[in-house]
Design a protein around this motif. Structure first.
Motif, PDB file in Angstrom:
ATOM      1  N   THR A  39       0.845  -1.188   0.000  1.00 57.03           N
ATOM      2  CA  THR A  39       0.000   0.000   0.000  1.00 57.03           C
ATOM      3  C   THR A  39       0.881   1.239   0.000  1.00 57.03           C
ATOM      4  O   THR A  39       1.721   1.418   0.882  1.00 57.03           O
ATOM      5  CB  THR A  39      -0.927   0.006   1.223  1.00 57.03           C
ATOM      6  N   THR A  97       1.063   5.289   0.179  1.00 58.85           N
ATOM      7  CA  THR A  97       0.315   6.449   0.660  1.00 58.85           C
ATOM      8  C   THR A  97       1.246   7.656   0.743  1.00 58.85           C
ATOM      9  O   THR A  97       2.473   7.512   0.665  1.00 58.85           O
ATOM     10  CB  THR A  97      -0.287   6.181   2.050  1.00 58.85           C
ATOM     11  N   ASN A 105      -9.047   9.676  -3.257  1.00 55.13           N
ATOM     12  CA  ASN A 105     -10.097   8.678  -3.094  1.00 55.13           C
ATOM     13  C   ASN A 105     -10.746   8.453  -4.455  1.00 55.13           C
ATOM     14  O   ASN A 105     -10.983   9.388  -5.200  1.00 55.13           O
ATOM     15  CB  ASN A 105     -11.143   9.178  -2.103  1.00 55.13           C
ATOM     16  N   GLY A 165      -8.412  -1.404  -3.154  1.00 51.09           N
ATOM     17  CA  GLY A 165      -8.692  -0.414  -2.124  1.00 51.09           C
ATOM     18  C   GLY A 165      -9.717   0.605  -2.563  1.00 51.09           C
ATOM     19  O   GLY A 165     -10.607   0.325  -3.366  1.00 51.09           O
ATOM     20  N   ARG A 166      -9.586   1.822  -2.040  1.00 55.99           N
ATOM     21  CA  ARG A 166     -10.546   2.882  -2.338  1.00 55.99           C
ATOM     22  C   ARG A 166      -9.915   4.067  -3.034  1.00 55.99           C
ATOM     23  O   ARG A 166     -10.593   5.047  -3.314  1.00 55.99           O
ATOM     24  CB  ARG A 166     -11.195   3.369  -1.039  1.00 55.99           C
ATOM     25  N   GLU A 207      -3.099   4.729  -2.396  1.00 49.85           N
ATOM     26  CA  GLU A 207      -4.179   5.118  -1.492  1.00 49.85           C
ATOM     27  C   GLU A 207      -3.905   6.503  -0.883  1.00 49.85           C
ATOM     28  O   GLU A 207      -2.741   6.883  -0.706  1.00 49.85           O
ATOM     29  CB  GLU A 207      -4.318   4.100  -0.355  1.00 49.85           C
ATOM     30  N   ASN A 250      -4.696   6.015   5.484  1.00 43.26           N
ATOM     31  CA  ASN A 250      -5.707   5.323   6.272  1.00 43.26           C
ATOM     32  C   ASN A 250      -5.749   5.734   7.732  1.00 43.26           C
ATOM     33  O   ASN A 250      -6.589   5.263   8.482  1.00 43.26           O
ATOM     34  CB  ASN A 250      -5.464   3.809   6.208  1.00 43.26           C
ATOM     35  N   VAL A 251      -4.861   6.581   8.178  1.00 36.25           N
ATOM     36  CA  VAL A 251      -4.830   6.943   9.600  1.00 36.25           C
ATOM     37  C   VAL A 251      -4.754   8.454   9.730  1.00 36.25           C
ATOM     38  O   VAL A 251      -5.575   9.163   9.164  1.00 36.25           O
ATOM     39  CB  VAL A 251      -3.663   6.232  10.322  1.00 36.25           C
ATOM     40  N   GLY A 259     -14.460   9.450   6.695  1.00 41.08           N
ATOM     41  CA  GLY A 259     -14.502   8.003   6.570  1.00 41.08           C
ATOM     42  C   GLY A 259     -15.198   7.603   5.286  1.00 41.08           C
ATOM     43  O   GLY A 259     -16.299   8.078   4.988  1.00 41.08           O
ATOM     44  N   VAL A 297     -13.309   3.261   6.352  1.00 41.32           N
ATOM     45  CA  VAL A 297     -11.883   3.564   6.516  1.00 41.32           C
ATOM     46  C   VAL A 297     -11.734   5.060   6.739  1.00 41.32           C
ATOM     47  O   VAL A 297     -12.110   5.862   5.876  1.00 41.32           O
ATOM     48  CB  VAL A 297     -11.054   3.119   5.292  1.00 41.32           C
ATOM     49  N   ASN A 298     -11.189   5.447   7.885  1.00 38.05           N
ATOM     50  CA  ASN A 298     -11.104   6.861   8.254  1.00 38.05           C
ATOM     51  C   ASN A 298      -9.722   7.446   7.999  1.00 38.05           C
ATOM     52  O   ASN A 298      -8.706   6.790   8.248  1.00 38.05           O
ATOM     53  CB  ASN A 298     -11.431   7.045   9.735  1.00 38.05           C
ATOM     54  N   VAL A 299      -9.701   8.680   7.525  1.00 33.59           N
ATOM     55  CA  VAL A 299      -8.483   9.462   7.411  1.00 33.59           C
ATOM     56  C   VAL A 299      -8.680  10.744   8.212  1.00 33.59           C
ATOM     57  O   VAL A 299      -9.642  11.488   7.981  1.00 33.59           O
ATOM     58  CB  VAL A 299      -8.169   9.817   5.947  1.00 33.59           C
TER      59      VAL A 299
END
Length: 462
Positions: free
Chosen positions: A24, A26, A48, A56-57, A238, A241-242, A450, A454-456
């Protein structure tokens, strides 16, 4: 020009890549990938969507004007022989123009003969998608560059009018066998250059937009698969994710920027106030007529029924009226009617939400999805190609449930073009002002979005 933020990860003593797994990629963990701007006007960032990517998204969005060249690239495979490559695939999505006339190419720097002791730059091998398979607008398509279709889609950029040519046995080829008139299959590339390799030390594999493309281009890539000797590495792009840090250095690669929408207003990343996530926040200031926002395009094209979390924090400086910045989205109220004309925004305004009152000198967190009200529209909705007016107004705001019920196929406005190499895309806003009597001075932080669970969280820092 390769961006400095990316090169920090590339210039490590050892470049690590993982074979036999999915990696992944990022903004915070680029895994040796970076955006490279090779023309005057081009941008790249992780986003996104668009649509439903193959992994993934998210994906990597590349945008250029009519002269630009923008790529996402890695040096992780420098020095590997072409004969050792057993899989080489990537997926693309053309957002603009519609219908598409070109897509993103796959390219790599090549040393055409690893045995002759000459590894000078000899231009690139380039794969052209869409030569026999039509390019589809707003659709993810996967390209198998080794077996096709299309099969004969490789050529050497070191041909035509290029100053750089393939060198084989120490001799420069005047007329390379694979050129933009005589495309080669991968088997023909290997037959013509059995000792070829990706150029050592700084050899790039990249997916690139532009070259140039008349009128400009905006599109995304994802699921890049590189196999060596039967062992594959799959790269999933992506947006994170965090917790993602947004500051003056990282803002552009995250598609964040301040925008002054009316005659007066200012915005900047600052330290404090105390209680912010991390050490800082974004300060927004407007007078009674001003409008100032911080926005990002990473959620362009996202259907609103995919939002599973929304929250953000605001801080009101003392001596100003009780207003808090709103959360806004550029709107397309029906993703099935092919009409992407500007339809204003749908926005959440804390002061009309029927939740906690806005107070000064303290951080307040707003949860727009669960607030009893607060959502309204700045423009009329177009549904099924028809102007249907507004279901939610500032005088009669809606809950999120009521908004989504009124517009079940609504989305953030998608990419609709490019301007100066920047995607003309629907944006997500934290905005102060809009004829707020007495003006506003305060801060925003901790924008959490989210998507599909999945939240950012975007921590705004100086």
């Amino acid at each position: 020009m390769v961006r400095a933020w990316a090169m920090r990860g590339v210039l490590m003593a050892v470049v690590v890549f993982a074979l036999g797994c999915t990696v992944t990629v990022t903004p915070e963990a680029p895994a040796s990938w970076f955006f490279a701007n090779e023309g005057a006007n081009g941008t790249g960032y992780f986003t996104n969507g668009p649509g439903t990517p193959p992994l993934g998204r998210g994906s990597a969005l590349l945008t250029v004007d009519g002269t630009g060249r923008e790529a996402i690239a890695t040096v992780a495979f420098s020095g590997k022989t072409l004969a050792s490559i057993t899989k080489l695939r990537y997926s693309t999505y053309v957002a603009f123009p519609t219908p598409p006339t070109e897509s993103m190419t796959l390219q790599f720097d090549v040393d055409y003969d690893a045995t002759d002791g000459n590894d000078n730059y000899q231009s690139r091998l380039v794969y052209i998608p869409g030569l026999s398979t039509p390019l589809a607008p707003a659709t993810w398509q996967e390209w198998d560059t080794l077996t096709g279709p299309p099969t004969g889609a490789w050529y050497s950029a070191g041909s035509g009018g290029s100053s750089f040519r393939p060198i084989v046995g120490g001799v420069t080829q005047v007329s390379p066998p694979c050129d933009a008139v005589n495309y080669c299959t991968w088997a023909e590339v290997l037959a013509n250059y059995p000792n070829a390799r990706i150029r050592p030390s700084s050899g790039l594999i990249m997916v690139r937009a532009g070259g140039p493309i008349a009128g400009g281009f905006s599109g995304a890539t994802d699921k890049v698969v590189v196999g060596l000797n039967g062992i594959d590495a799959t790269y999933d792009f992506e947006p994170g994710n965090v917790v993602v840090t947004v500051n003056p250095t990282t803002a552009s690669k995250l598609s964040f920027g301040f925008a002054q929408e009316t005659a007066s207003g200012s915005g900047s990343f600052v330290s404090g106030p105390a209680g912010a996530v991390g050490t800082g926040s974004a300060a927004l200031t407007v007078d009674s007529s001003g409008g100032m926002g911080l926005s990002t395009a990473v959620f362009a094209g996202t259907r609103i029924d995919r939002f599973t979390d929304l929250s953000y924090a605001t801080y009101l400086q003392p001596s100003y009226p009780a207003n808090a910045p709103s959360l806004q989205f550029d709107a397309d109220y029906d993703d099935s009617d092919a009409n992407t004309a500007a339809q204003g925004r749908f926005l959440f305004e804390p002061s009309v939400a029927g939740a906690a009152a806005v107070t000064d000198s303290t951080w307040q967190t707003w949860n727009p999805l669960t607030a009893p009200s607060g959502w309204w529209q700045t423009g009329n909705a177009i549904v099924g190609g028809v102007d249907v007016g507004k279901a939610c107004t500032q005088a009669s705001p809606c809950s999120w449930t009521a908004l989504t019920a009124a517009y079940p196929d609504a989305r953030v406005r998608p990419v609709v073009g490019q301007f100066g190499g920047i995607a003309n895309a629907g944006r997500t806003w934290l905005k102060a002002g809009g004829s707020w009597a007495g003006g506003f001075a305060g801060n925003v932080d901790s924008l959490t979005v989210g998507i599909d669970g999945v939240n950012v969280t975007n921590a705004l820092e100086p």
